[in-house]
Design an enzyme around this catalytic site. Structure first.
Site, PDB file in Angstrom:
ATOM      1  N   GLY A  29      -5.196 -15.898   4.886  1.00 35.55           N
ATOM      2  CA  GLY A  29      -5.537 -14.423   5.031  1.00 35.55           C
ATOM      3  C   GLY A  29      -7.232 -14.530   5.174  1.00 35.55           C
ATOM      4  N   GLY A  82      -5.533 -15.963  -1.653  1.00 36.13           N
ATOM      5  CA  GLY A  82      -5.824 -14.214  -1.810  1.00 36.13           C
ATOM      6  C   GLY A  82      -4.537 -13.555  -2.109  1.00 36.13           C
ATOM      7  CB  ALA A  83      -3.243 -11.296  -4.197  1.00 36.13           C
ATOM      8  CE  LYS A  94      -0.105 -15.401  -1.929  1.00 32.39           C
ATOM      9  NZ  LYS A  94      -1.070 -14.964  -1.014  1.00 32.39           N
ATOM     10  N   GLY A  95       1.664 -11.771   1.277  1.00 35.85           N
ATOM     11  CA  GLY A  95       2.510 -11.617   2.377  1.00 35.85           C
ATOM     12  C   GLY A  95       1.966 -10.814   3.349  1.00 35.85           C
ATOM     13  N   GLY A  96       1.012 -10.078   3.076  1.00 34.61           N
ATOM     14  CA  GLY A  96       0.296  -9.125   4.323  1.00 34.61           C
ATOM     15  C   GLY A  96      -0.008  -9.975   5.531  1.00 34.61           C
ATOM     16  CD  GLU A 103       0.265 -16.784   1.558  1.00 37.00           C
ATOM     17  OE1 GLU A 103      -0.682 -16.555   2.263  1.00 37.00           O
ATOM     18  OE2 GLU A 103       0.877 -16.028   1.039  1.00 37.00           O
ATOM     19  CE  LYS A 121      -7.012  -7.154  -0.689  1.00 37.41           C
ATOM     20  NZ  LYS A 121      -6.984  -8.655  -0.254  1.00 37.41           N
TER      21      LYS A 121
HETATM   22  C1  5RP Z   1      -1.091 -13.701   3.437  1.00 40.86           C
HETATM   23  C2  5RP Z   1      -1.466 -13.271   2.199  1.00 40.86           C
HETATM   24  C3  5RP Z   1      -2.959 -13.006   1.844  1.00 40.86           C
HETATM   25  O1  5RP Z   1      -3.235 -13.788   0.808  1.00 40.86           O
HETATM   26  C4  5RP Z   1      -2.977 -11.385   1.425  1.00 40.86           C
HETATM   27  O2  5RP Z   1      -2.349 -10.802   2.449  1.00 40.86           O
HETATM   28  C5  5RP Z   1      -4.459 -11.150   1.254  1.00 40.86           C
HETATM   29  O3  5RP Z   1      -5.205 -11.263   2.519  1.00 40.86           O
HETATM   30  P1  5RP Z   1      -6.593 -10.967   2.630  1.00 40.86           P
HETATM   31  O4  5RP Z   1      -7.396 -11.992   1.927  1.00 40.86           O
HETATM   32  O5  5RP Z   1      -6.631 -10.900   4.188  1.00 40.86           O
HETATM   33  O6  5RP Z   1      -6.821  -9.514   2.212  1.00 40.86           O
HETATM   34  O7  5RP Z   1      -0.591 -13.282   1.201  1.00 40.86           O
HETATM   35  O8  5RP Z   1       0.434 -14.011   3.370  1.00 40.86           O
END
Ligand code: 5RP
Length: 220
Positions: A29, A82-83, A94-96, A103, A121
């Protein structure tokens, strides 16, 4: 302060968590990308890393940071990621970025999970962010029907194939008041390979960057 600057603050603070003579697990991320860039200045301190996505693996290689296949390491000392949402129990969505399966494997294997987030977040209850679910393509319709039975509204992530060659369903409106029970129920649906719900394996520490400053929180 802008969100990117807050992400950068959290990412820089995570440098203090590099294990001595140990394996560092690296999430995925935009916040983690900032962490990897910062890590490049400390490459000499790093024994080895493992990455939760092809993108993070390639970025580590780009910065000449030693990175191994997960099968080549016996354990992970610290995992940094991250999350999309994190609650007061340090359970997360998570998983965006679609890297949730790898992960979760690395986070579960790790002795310590440090979550790096900006203030947007932090939530009192999980669920405003849709829950990403990685699904075997041949089971996509079946799994979607099962998710509807649970009250969810699954949406196929258009044009996206995971690093593991699977599809992602982003599921809205799932009842998330009992995150551990839901995580277990989802894991029991054949065709679901992983979910972005991290309730059984919450973070151990959170580095939270807000406009008021940086907070270090430990799970009690
Ligand atoms: C990726 C994730 C990332 O940790 C979550 O989407 C946060 O992303 P970012 O740091 O871009 O806000 O889980 O699968």
């Amino acid at each position: 302060m802008k969100q990117d600057e807050l992400k950068q603050k959290a990412a820089l603070a995570a440098l203090d968590y590099i294990p001595e003579d140990g394996v560092l697990g690296i999430g995925s991320g935009s916040t983690v990308n900032l962490f990897i860039a910062a890590l490049a200045t400390k490459a000499h301190l790093i024994d080895s890393t493992v990455a939760s996505s092809v993108a993070s693996f390639n970025l580590l290689k780009h910065y000449k940071i030693p990175v191994l296949d997960f099968n080549q390491v016996a354990s992970i000392d610290v995992y940094i990621d991250g999350a999309d949402e994190i609650n007061p129990l340090f359970q997360m969505i998570k998983g965006g970025g679609g890297c949730l399966l790898r992960e979760k494997i690395l986070a579960t294997a790790a002795k310590k999970f440090v979550c790096i987030v900006d203030g947007s977040k932090m939530v009192t209850a999980l669920g405003a962010f849709p829950l990403a679910i990685e699904v075997l393509p041949m089971a996509q319709s079946y799994v979607a029907r099962e998710l509807v039975k649970l009250g969810g509204l699954p949406v196929l992530r258009d044009g996206f194939i995971s690093d593991n060659h699977n599809v992602i369903l982003d599921v809205h409106h799932l009842p998330l008041h009992e995150p551990i029970a839901l995580e277990e129920k989802l894991a029991g649906i054949p065709g679901i390979l992983g979910t972005g719900l991290f309730a059984k394996r919450p973070a151990d520490s959170v580095l939270l960057a807000t406009t008021e400053g940086l907070q270090f929180k430990e799970r009690t």
